[in-house]
Write a protein that holds these residues in place. Structure first.
Motif, PDB file in Angstrom:
ATOM      1  N   ASN A   1      -8.651  33.155 -46.888  1.00  0.00           N
ATOM      2  CA  ASN A   1      -8.990  31.969 -47.166  1.00  0.00           C
ATOM      3  C   ASN A   1      -8.327  31.405 -47.789  1.00  0.00           C
ATOM      4  O   ASN A   1      -7.984  31.596 -48.921  1.00  0.00           O
ATOM      5  N   THR A   2      -8.022  29.797 -48.231  1.00  0.00           N
ATOM      6  CA  THR A   2      -7.829  29.374 -49.057  1.00  0.00           C
ATOM      7  C   THR A   2      -8.367  29.043 -50.382  1.00  0.00           C
ATOM      8  O   THR A   2      -9.428  29.517 -50.132  1.00  0.00           O
ATOM      9  N   GLY A   3      -7.510  29.384 -51.217  1.00  0.00           N
ATOM     10  CA  GLY A   3      -8.267  29.564 -52.582  1.00  0.00           C
ATOM     11  C   GLY A   3      -8.723  31.494 -52.794  1.00  0.00           C
ATOM     12  O   GLY A   3      -9.088  31.716 -53.714  1.00  0.00           O
ATOM     13  N   ASP A   4      -8.535  31.676 -51.472  1.00  0.00           N
ATOM     14  CA  ASP A   4      -8.727  33.607 -52.163  1.00  0.00           C
ATOM     15  C   ASP A   4      -7.503  34.609 -53.282  1.00  0.00           C
ATOM     16  O   ASP A   4      -6.990  33.626 -53.063  1.00  0.00           O
ATOM     17  N   VAL A   5      -8.465  34.928 -53.671  1.00  0.00           N
ATOM     18  CA  VAL A   5      -7.308  36.553 -54.560  1.00  0.00           C
ATOM     19  C   VAL A   5      -6.441  37.498 -53.107  1.00  0.00           C
ATOM     20  O   VAL A   5      -7.115  37.648 -52.973  1.00  0.00           O
ATOM     21  N   LEU A   6      -4.702  36.632 -53.681  1.00  0.00           N
ATOM     22  CA  LEU A   6      -4.135  37.884 -51.611  1.00  0.00           C
ATOM     23  C   LEU A   6      -3.402  39.206 -53.229  1.00  0.00           C
ATOM     24  O   LEU A   6      -3.454  38.582 -54.253  1.00  0.00           O
ATOM     25  N   CYS A   7      -3.643  40.058 -52.256  1.00  0.00           N
ATOM     26  CA  CYS A   7      -2.696  41.152 -52.041  1.00  0.00           C
ATOM     27  C   CYS A   7      -1.258  41.274 -53.444  1.00  0.00           C
ATOM     28  O   CYS A   7      -0.593  40.123 -52.164  1.00  0.00           O
ATOM     29  N   ASP A   8      -1.187  41.623 -54.112  1.00  0.00           N
ATOM     30  CA  ASP A   8       0.509  41.823 -54.569  1.00  0.00           C
ATOM     31  C   ASP A   8       1.154  42.789 -53.781  1.00  0.00           C
ATOM     32  O   ASP A   8       1.905  42.631 -54.101  1.00  0.00           O
ATOM     33  N   VAL A   9       0.360  43.604 -53.376  1.00  0.00           N
ATOM     34  CA  VAL A   9       1.362  44.471 -52.614  1.00  0.00           C
ATOM     35  C   VAL A   9       2.251  44.123 -51.336  1.00  0.00           C
ATOM     36  O   VAL A   9       2.823  44.955 -50.813  1.00  0.00           O
ATOM     37  N   CYS A  10       1.362  43.543 -50.187  1.00  0.00           N
ATOM     38  CA  CYS A  10       1.434  42.910 -49.170  1.00  0.00           C
ATOM     39  C   CYS A  10       2.526  41.871 -49.409  1.00  0.00           C
ATOM     40  O   CYS A  10       3.104  41.495 -49.749  1.00  0.00           O
ATOM     41  N   THR A  11       3.626  43.022 -48.498  1.00  0.00           N
ATOM     42  CA  THR A  11       5.500  42.597 -48.242  1.00  0.00           C
ATOM     43  C   THR A  11       5.266  41.012 -47.672  1.00  0.00           C
ATOM     44  O   THR A  11       5.623  40.452 -47.263  1.00  0.00           O
ATOM     45  N   GLU A  12       4.573  41.399 -46.456  1.00  0.00           N
ATOM     46  CA  GLU A  12       4.903  39.991 -45.350  1.00  0.00           C
ATOM     47  C   GLU A  12       3.160  39.300 -45.390  1.00  0.00           C
ATOM     48  O   GLU A  12       3.396  38.357 -46.396  1.00  0.00           O
ATOM     49  N   THR A  13       2.269  39.561 -43.906  1.00  0.00           N
ATOM     50  CA  THR A  13       1.288  38.695 -44.231  1.00  0.00           C
ATOM     51  C   THR A  13       0.520  38.571 -45.549  1.00  0.00           C
ATOM     52  O   THR A  13       0.065  40.609 -45.453  1.00  0.00           O
ATOM     53  N   LYS A  14       0.206  38.565 -46.285  1.00  0.00           N
ATOM     54  CA  LYS A  14      -0.501  38.739 -47.861  1.00  0.00           C
ATOM     55  C   LYS A  14      -2.274  38.534 -47.467  1.00  0.00           C
ATOM     56  O   LYS A  14      -3.004  37.624 -46.291  1.00  0.00           O
ATOM     57  N   LEU A  15      -3.031  39.954 -47.273  1.00  0.00           N
ATOM     58  CA  LEU A  15      -4.125  39.781 -47.458  1.00  0.00           C
ATOM     59  C   LEU A  15      -4.785  39.439 -48.096  1.00  0.00           C
ATOM     60  O   LEU A  15      -4.761  39.571 -49.013  1.00  0.00           O
ATOM     61  N   LYS A  16      -6.451  39.773 -48.228  1.00  0.00           N
ATOM     62  CA  LYS A  16      -7.185  39.296 -48.974  1.00  0.00           C
ATOM     63  C   LYS A  16      -7.739  40.700 -50.455  1.00  0.00           C
ATOM     64  O   LYS A  16      -8.021  41.469 -49.561  1.00  0.00           O
ATOM     65  N   ALA A  17      -7.498  40.280 -51.072  1.00  0.00           N
ATOM     66  CA  ALA A  17      -7.458  41.417 -52.347  1.00  0.00           C
ATOM     67  C   ALA A  17      -9.188  41.668 -52.658  1.00  0.00           C
ATOM     68  O   ALA A  17      -9.439  41.034 -52.882  1.00  0.00           O
ATOM     69  N   VAL A  18      -9.465  43.183 -52.614  1.00  0.00           N
ATOM     70  CA  VAL A  18     -10.457  42.980 -53.051  1.00  0.00           C
ATOM     71  C   VAL A  18     -10.911  44.117 -54.234  1.00  0.00           C
ATOM     72  O   VAL A  18     -12.261  44.252 -54.756  1.00  0.00           O
ATOM     73  N   LYS A  19      -9.479  44.099 -55.024  1.00  0.00           N
ATOM     74  CA  LYS A  19     -10.307  44.140 -56.505  1.00  0.00           C
ATOM     75  C   LYS A  19      -8.360  44.280 -57.359  1.00  0.00           C
ATOM     76  O   LYS A  19      -7.791  44.211 -56.879  1.00  0.00           O
ATOM     77  N   SER A  20      -9.079  43.848 -58.648  1.00  0.00           N
ATOM     78  CA  SER A  20      -8.142  43.224 -59.118  1.00  0.00           C
ATOM     79  C   SER A  20      -7.737  44.854 -60.325  1.00  0.00           C
ATOM     80  O   SER A  20      -8.658  44.688 -60.753  1.00  0.00           O
ATOM     81  N   CYS A  21      -6.040  45.567 -60.826  1.00  0.00           N
ATOM     82  CA  CYS A  21      -6.660  47.124 -61.972  1.00  0.00           C
ATOM     83  C   CYS A  21      -5.839  45.911 -63.110  1.00  0.00           C
ATOM     84  O   CYS A  21      -4.754  44.780 -62.974  1.00  0.00           O
ATOM     85  N   LEU A  22      -7.220  46.334 -63.980  1.00  0.00           N
ATOM     86  CA  LEU A  22      -6.317  45.677 -65.629  1.00  0.00           C
ATOM     87  C   LEU A  22      -5.124  46.739 -65.959  1.00  0.00           C
ATOM     88  O   LEU A  22      -4.312  45.834 -67.219  1.00  0.00           O
ATOM     89  N   VAL A  23      -5.050  47.995 -65.657  1.00  0.00           N
ATOM     90  CA  VAL A  23      -3.760  48.761 -66.104  1.00  0.00           C
ATOM     91  C   VAL A  23      -2.576  47.952 -65.122  1.00  0.00           C
ATOM     92  O   VAL A  23      -1.527  48.024 -66.365  1.00  0.00           O
ATOM     93  N   CYS A  24      -2.390  48.139 -64.204  1.00  0.00           N
ATOM     94  CA  CYS A  24      -1.296  47.962 -63.579  1.00  0.00           C
ATOM     95  C   CYS A  24      -1.309  46.176 -63.333  1.00  0.00           C
ATOM     96  O   CYS A  24      -0.170  46.008 -63.347  1.00  0.00           O
TER      97      CYS A  24
END
Length: 546
Positions: A95-118
């Motif tokens: 949805n608008t305002g969600d954090v998106l996956c940084d790895v998805c190349t085409e259609t960005k999916l909703k991120a479920v976790k963020s890595c503080l190391v990566c």
């Protein structure tokens, strides 16, 4: 290349410092591989340039070059991980305002976790390596957030995991070993909970302030509403008063005109009488003049003398020199104006008192007597609306509210704000006390009623002696004997007023009172006096005056 990469262990593509897949991998002289940024940061924090794995020390910092072979292998590994995410299309879209996956190349999916190391946010599919590979499992995962770089230490490029209480700032683990070494610090979560509790307390205070101000707005709106209603009543009463005064002036003017007209008629009638009398004298004098003229023309001496002696005497006449026809209208006007002033003054006083009584009657409340406060000598009616004083002390529980020495009783209702009014019949009594009392009034000893002792009251003694118990008392005098007394209180205004209801007249007012506690209606029928004062005090329903 792809098939070769599949034969290699996934751990071989992980930097031993950041424990993530190599980014810009470099090989140092001892043969070990690291991310270029990781080894650079490591040497920046050390006195010697050594290898984190074999601890070999280099006299001068080695020049770093990207190892293209390892870089390509790392890229191949990343691509193979992406290919395993074929089920991504089946995941929920963002949805608008969600954090998106940084790895998805085409259609960005909703991120479920963020890595503080990566410093990367992952959808469920791209997060899979962090859940499977032992090196990646050691990474710090959090709920997905934007701007991950803000969560990294700018100096050490490490996650901000601690809070320095000395400097009131977030720091990384390396900061506690360098710039903040001697400072007091703790986990972010602990400081978060402390500050969140403070914030919740602050918010509770703000919400209370908001609620108080909303309540004040309602009070102000209610005050404006009451003010409008009172303004309408005052306007109506003013119109009534001035209409009555105008009618009184018109009546006085009509009476004055009638008086002037009657005076003018009397003047005209008097003038007509004078004129008639003067005309009669003129007629007689003309006759006399004719006789005198006729005789004066006689030439015969003998006849003249004989006729002169027989001439009729002059008719009697009135001295008209002091006779005046005059009317003083100025005196009439002065008397009329003086009478009008007196009449208007009395009428205005009566009309204003009547209007004032009507106004306070709008605040009538239902008052009943409180049996728990009644003196043992008092007798209350079953409906708690009447009280008399008996000759015998009743056996009653001596509670803290009961008057033990004074023949008094309070109303059951209390008031700590606003305005209220009630009426009491005093007909047939020779002594009584009426008013209001504060909650802290003394109940177990004799009371000298005054505002200082928490009583605002008036009394009757000896059948005709009225006083306001103002401390010192104020003697009251009026032309009539009140049969019903009205009591009005404006708590915020600090006003207690007493009215003679039958005459619609103000008896007395306590002004500038500083009320700080609950007020109760106050009654004392006084002693029976062998039946001379046996009539009851009666709380009456308020019948608005006409």
């Amino acid at each position: 290349m792809s098939s070769a990469s599949n034969l290699l262990s996934e751990d071989q593509f992980l930097c031993s410092i950041c424990l993530d897949v190599f980014t810009h991998p470099v090989t140092i002289p001892c043969g070990h591989n690291f991310c270029k940024n990781c080894i650079t940061q490591h040497w920046n924090t050390k006195v010697q340039n050594d290898c984190p794995l074999c601890k070999k020390v280099f006299n001068t910092r080695p020049e770093l070059h990207i190892n293209t072979f390892i870089s390509e292998m790392a890229d191949q590994f990343r691509q193979s991980a992406v290919k395993k995410s074929s089920s991504c299309s089946e995941q929920q879209w963002t949805n608008t305002g969600d954090v998106l996956c940084d790895v998805c190349t085409e259609t960005k999916l909703k991120a479920v976790k963020s890595c503080l190391v990566c410093l990367t946010s992952y959808c469920e599919t791209h997060l899979e390596p962090h859940q499977r590979i032992s090196g990646l499992k050691r990474h710090k995962l959090i709920d997905p957030v934007k701007n991950l770089e803000d969560r990294m230490c700018k100096k050490h490029d490490r996650p901000l995991e601690l809070f320095c209480k000395t400097d009131q700032m977030c720091v990384c683990q390396f900061c506690t070993e360098t710039d903040h070494k001697s400072h007091v610090y703790g986990p972010l979560k602990g400081e978060y909970e402390v500050q969140k509790a403070k914030l919740e307390k602050t918010d509770a205070g703000i919400q209370q302030m908001i609620q108080n101000r909303r309540l004040k707005i309602q009070q102000i709106k209610e005050s404006v509403k009451l003010s409008n209603e009172e303004a309408d009543r005052e306007t109506a009463d003013s119109v009534q008063v001035f209409t009555a005064l105008i009618k009184s002036v018109e009546r006085s003017l009509a009476q004055l005109i009638e008086m002037i007209e009657e005076n003018q008629k009397r003047t005209e009638k008097q003038a007509e009488g004078f004129i008639k009398e003067l005309e009669e004298e003129i007629s007689e004098l003309m006759k006399r003049s004719a006789e005198v003229k006729q005789l004066s023309h006689t030439e015969n001496h003998l006849q003249f003398l004989q006729s002169f002696s027989s001439l009729n005497p002059a008719p009697p006449t009135k001295d008209w020199t002091q006779v005046r026809v005059h009317s003083s209208y100025g005196e009439i006007l002065r008397r009329a104006v003086a009478q009008l002033e007196e009449t208007l003054s009395e009428e205005m006083k009566d009309l204003c008192a009547d209007a004032e009584l009507k106004r306070v009657q709008q605040f009538a409340v239902d008052v009943t007597l409180d049996p728990d406060s009644a003196s043992p000598y008092l007798i209350l009616s079953d409906d708690w609306k009447q009280v008399t004083c008996g000759d015998v002390e009743k056996k009653l529980p001596d509670n803290s509210k009961r008057f033990s020495y004074c023949s008094c009783v309070l109303g059951k209702q209390s008031f700590s704000s606003g305005r209220f009014y009630y009426e009491v019949q005093v007909k047939g009594k020779t002594e009584w006390d009426l008013g209001v009392a504060s909650e802290s009034i003394s109940r177990k000893k004799q009371i000298k009623a005054s505002p200082k002792t928490g009583v605002w009251a008036i009394w009757l003694r000896k059948g005709n002696e009225y006083k306001a118990l103002a401390g010192p008392s104020v003697l009251l005098s009026f032309k009539w004997k009140p049969q019903k007394v009205g009591v009005f209180v404006d708590y915020e205004e600090g006003l207690v007023s007493f009215y003679g209801v039958d005459a619609a007249t103000l008896i007395y007012s306590f002004t500038g009172c500083n009320f700080s506690e609950k007020l109760y209606p106050f009654f004392s029928p006084c002693d029976n006096n062998d039946g001379k004062n046996s009539a009851p005090l009666i709380i009456c329903p308020v019948s608005h005056t006409n």
